[in-house]
Every structure is written in structure tokens, then in C-alpha cells.
Design a protein around this motif. Structure first.
Motif, PDB file in Angstrom:
ATOM      1  N   HIS A 167     -35.002   2.525   7.514  1.00  0.00           N
ATOM      2  CA  HIS A 167     -35.311   1.006   7.384  1.00  0.00           C
ATOM      3  C   HIS A 167     -34.937   0.119   8.622  1.00  0.00           C
ATOM      4  N   ASN A 168     -35.796  -0.680   9.317  1.00  0.00           N
ATOM      5  CA  ASN A 168     -35.507  -1.774  10.164  1.00  0.00           C
ATOM      6  C   ASN A 168     -35.981  -2.798   9.313  1.00  0.00           C
ATOM      7  N   PRO A 169     -35.153  -3.915   9.276  1.00  0.00           N
ATOM      8  CA  PRO A 169     -33.727  -4.157   9.918  1.00  0.00           C
ATOM      9  C   PRO A 169     -32.806  -3.865   9.254  1.00  0.00           C
ATOM     10  N   THR A 170     -32.528  -3.286   7.826  1.00  0.00           N
ATOM     11  CA  THR A 170     -31.592  -3.324   6.911  1.00  0.00           C
ATOM     12  C   THR A 170     -30.851  -1.900   7.559  1.00  0.00           C
ATOM     13  N   GLY A 171     -31.344  -1.087   8.056  1.00  0.00           N
ATOM     14  CA  GLY A 171     -30.616   0.255   8.201  1.00  0.00           C
ATOM     15  C   GLY A 171     -30.653   1.378   7.104  1.00  0.00           C
ATOM     16  N   ARG A 172     -31.167   0.977   6.083  1.00  0.00           N
ATOM     17  CA  ARG A 172     -31.316   1.827   5.034  1.00  0.00           C
ATOM     18  C   ARG A 172     -31.996   3.209   5.312  1.00  0.00           C
ATOM     19  N   VAL A 173     -31.216   4.042   4.838  1.00  0.00           N
ATOM     20  CA  VAL A 173     -31.668   5.731   4.947  1.00  0.00           C
ATOM     21  C   VAL A 173     -32.483   6.183   3.407  1.00  0.00           C
ATOM     22  N   TRP A 174     -33.461   6.301   3.461  1.00  0.00           N
ATOM     23  CA  TRP A 174     -34.200   6.702   2.060  1.00  0.00           C
ATOM     24  C   TRP A 174     -33.604   8.117   1.597  1.00  0.00           C
ATOM     25  N   THR A 175     -33.277   8.366   0.392  1.00  0.00           N
ATOM     26  CA  THR A 175     -33.044   9.499   0.007  1.00  0.00           C
ATOM     27  C   THR A 175     -34.198  10.299  -0.383  1.00  0.00           C
ATOM     28  N   GLU A 176     -33.954  11.810  -0.501  1.00  0.00           N
ATOM     29  CA  GLU A 176     -35.147  12.537  -0.627  1.00  0.00           C
ATOM     30  C   GLU A 176     -35.808  12.405  -1.604  1.00  0.00           C
ATOM     31  N   LYS A 177     -35.167  11.665  -2.884  1.00  0.00           N
ATOM     32  CA  LYS A 177     -35.746  11.362  -4.252  1.00  0.00           C
ATOM     33  C   LYS A 177     -36.480   9.942  -3.991  1.00  0.00           C
TER      34      LYS A 177
END
Length: 391
Positions: A167-177
Motif C-alpha cells: 500500500h502507498n502511502p502507508t507501506g503496508r504489506v497485505w498478508t495472504e489472509k
């Protein structure tokens, strides 16, 4: 390996970040930490490949599907196999000048004027411009709010879930779940899914990017697309070029038809193909060095924020070189902070309001650490002054 501490003068190179600073901030003599490109040279392997192609001297029409085992499609397949442990069917690939041009075509294919497009907030401003510019309605839901996400997708005219992964701008990496939950919600409510994964190669150690193609199944009636490019991670966006994976073969054919006929984009930029192939075949060691360097810079940002602004609770992003910093605990007015940064500190840092979330800033630290230190120090000084003043 590249020297990431080296200072490269980008002024006078038609750089949006450096030479175009006055267009956004009204002042030209600012140190910029803005648009998400880096101040680093592209990998030596990419530069060598570009020089060799230029030395050939002939730049006629090209086809991104040609080249066999040494071509673009096989380079993409190699990258996904080695980087993401993901098998790619090269027949599922499409090509376009940019990720946003892909998004524009998919919006026109899968939504109509007035339809809703659901996104996470804060929202990359390129999404907002693409969606609203085509007369669609941007419907934001906070990152992590599953109930709000389902509520928006359940609206009868919500036609698309537009993901930014990471995610931009937060830098969140979504988990597979999380990604699986997104797919199930979209399927339940009949929404197509477009996943922009241009930041995927910049995922930090300890986190794992899962391509949308691993979550969604291919085949007829599957309304999804993964859109991405090597330009972000290897820093050659000015060469243009992007690619995607579209699950439904008929939709894939229609996408290519539109790009090649309606848009007149049958021949891609040959230097973009050259750069992508070199990056995906030989650029992994450079990219890993870059990621380690950025991680060190992010650690420095955290140390200086803790020391200078103890009310700010910030942790490095899970992906990317954009520090998304929540200054709301300080009670500082965003407009006053920008005035301090621009007029007194002479730095350009993106305000959170650009992404629909006032009270934050987005600081681009894809640069030599000495420059990043100047940026975070200026931010700390400006915020501390305003807090002291009772803002």
C-alpha cells in the motif's frame, strides 16, 4: 555494487521531483522529498544493457512478445519464479506504457460513469485522478477496516476494488489472509479487482509480498488484473513501460485490442524492454543492497523522530522508501506546517491531505542518507517549533 551515498545532481534533467518543485509548492529553491522516484542511479547491469542497445543504433518498431528465452516475457516469468516463488503463464501477460494507463483502460472496461471504485485510505493520488477523471466515484475505506470495506463493496453500483499492494502511502504489506478476504468480499458482491503491485519489489525483510495472481484464479469470468512495472524498484520510470496479468483470456484480448488499436500503442519503448530484461535477469543483488540501504535510512528516521518529537509513534514501513508519519498527536495545523517547511526550512515534503488524510506527511527517503537526514531534521525542527508555539 552501487554507492548509494553518492550525491548525483538531478537539477537540469527535467526531473519532476527537482526541477518541477515550483509547480506544486510555488517555490523553486527547495530540497525535495516528494514524488516517489529515487535519487539513485539505476543498476549498473541496466545501464550496461541500455548502452549496448543504444550502440546498436537502430530503434525501429518493436514487439514486447518477441525474443523467446531472452525476451521480455521470459524475464518476467524468471523474476516471479525467483523473487515471489510464483509461476507465471506468459500468455496471461499484457503490456502498456504505465501502470496508470493500464488502470485507465481497466476502469473503462469494467466500470461505467458514476460507478463506485473502492480504495483504501489514505489513497495514492494517482488513483484519485484516474478514477475521478473518468467520471467514476472514489469510495474510500480506512486501511484495516473490514466492515467499512464490505459496506462499500455491497453498494449495488460499486464495480471495482482497487488495491495498492503493497500500500502507498502507508507501506503496508497485505498478508495472504487479508488478500484472500479481499477476494472473497469482491466475489460476494460482484466487484472486479485491480491490484497495483509496483512497490512489491521493495518489500522489507521480515515481510512477504503475495502477488494477486496467487490469490485469484485465472479463467473465463474471472474479473481481476495485476498491474505492475520494474520502473519503481530499479528507478527508470522515465523510460516508461509496465505489464499486467489479466485472469480472463477474453478480457485480456480486449485489453490488448484497446491498447493496440484504440490507443495506438502497438509498439513499446525498446529501451524500457531492455531495462526490464536486464533488471529482472541480473538486478537482484543490486535490489537487495538497495533494500538494506533504505532500511538503514528508515532506522535513522525513527531515531531522529523519537529524539526530536517524542509524541510521535512511528515505525518503518513494511515496504518502500516512503516514510508515512502521523503528526496528529502534536496537534499541528497542516497548512502551518507546510508554511514552515517551505518558507523557513526550504524543504518540500508531501502533506497527508494530498492522500486524503490530513495530519500526516509522506517523506521520500529514496536518496543518499545525508539528504534524508536533512529532510527529517527539517521536519523535526518545524514540527517542534509549532508545537512549542501551541499550534
Amino acid at each position: 555494487m552501487d554507492d548509494f551515498d553518492a550525491i548525483r545532481d538531478r537539477r537540469g534533467t527535467w526531473s519532476v521531483q527537482w526541477d518541477g518543485i515550483a509547480d506544486r509548492f510555488g517555490v523553486s529553491d527547495l530540497l525535495p522529498f516528494t514524488i516517489s522516484d529515487m535519487d539513485f542511479a539505476s543498476p549498473p547491469e541496466v545501464l550496461d544493457a541500455l548502452r549496448a542497445r543504444i550502440d546498436h543504433g537502430v530503434f525501429g518498431y518493436t514487439d514486447w512478445r518477441l525474443g523467446g528465452s531472452g525476451g521480455f516475457r521470459e524475464a518476467v516469468r524468471h523474476w516471479y519464479a525467483t523473487r515471489f516463488d510464483t509461476a507465471i503463464d506468459i500468455e496471461s501477460l499484457v503490456y502498456a506504457p504505465s501502470v496508470l494507463s493500464q488502470l485507465s483502460q481497466l476502469l473503462q472496461m469494467w466500470t461505467g460513469p458514476g460507478d463506485g471504485v473502492v480504495v483504501h485510505t489514505p489513497t495514492y493520488d494517482g488513483f484519485r485522478k484516474a478514477v475521478t477523471g473518468l467520471g467514476r466515484e472514489l469510495r474510500g475505506v480506512p486501511v484495516g477496516d473490514t466492515e467499512a470495506l464490505e459496506r462499500e463493496l455491497a453498494r449495488p453500483d460499486s464495480r471495482m476494488l482497487l488495491l495498492c499492494s503493497p500500500h502507498n502511502p502507508t507501506g503496508r504489506v497485505w498478508t495472504e489472509k487479508e488478500l484472500t478476504d479481499f477476494r472473497e468480499l469482491a466475489e460476494r458482491h460482484g466487484a472486479t479487482v485491480v491490484s497495483d503491485e509496483i512497490h512489491a519489489d521493495l518489500t522489507a525483510d521480515g515481510h512477504r509480498h503475495v502477488p494477486w495472481s496467487r490469490i485469484a484464479e485465472p479463467g473465463p469470468g474471472r474479473g481481476w488484473a495485476l498491474i505492475t512495472s520494474g520502473t519503481k524498484a530499479f528507478n527508470f520510470p522515465a523510460l516508461s513501460g509496465s505489464y499486467g496479468i489479466i485472469g480472463d483470456p477474453d478480457e485480456r484480448t480486449e485489453f490488448l485490442r484497446r491498447m493496440e488499436t484504440a490507443e495506438g500503442l502497438a509498439s513499446p519503448a525498446v529501451l524500457s524492454l531492455t531495462a526490464h530484461i536486464a533488471a529482472y535477469r541480473h538486478g537482484a543483488p543490486w535490489l537487495d543492497e538497495l533494500r538494506r540501504y533504505v532500511a538503514g535510512t528508515m532506522a535513522m528516521v525513527g531515531e531522529r523522530l523519537r529524539a526530536g518529537l517524542p509524541g510521535v509513534d512511528w515505525t518503518p514501513p513494511q515496504a518502500g522508501y516512503l516514510a508515512w508519519i502521523d503528526l496528529r498527536p502534536l496537534g499541528i495545523d497542516e497548512a502551518r506546517l507546510q508554511e514552515e517547511l517551505v518558507r523557513r526550512e526550504k524543504v518540500a515534503i508531501m502533506p497527508g491531505g494530498t492522500y486524503g488524510t490530513p495530519g500526516f506527511v509522506r517523506l521520500n527517503v529514496g536518496c543518499p542518507r545525508a539528504k534524508a537526514e536533512r529532510g527529517v531534521d527539517a521536519l523535526v525542527r518545524a514540527a517542534a517549533r509549532l508545537r512549542t508555539d501551541g499550534a
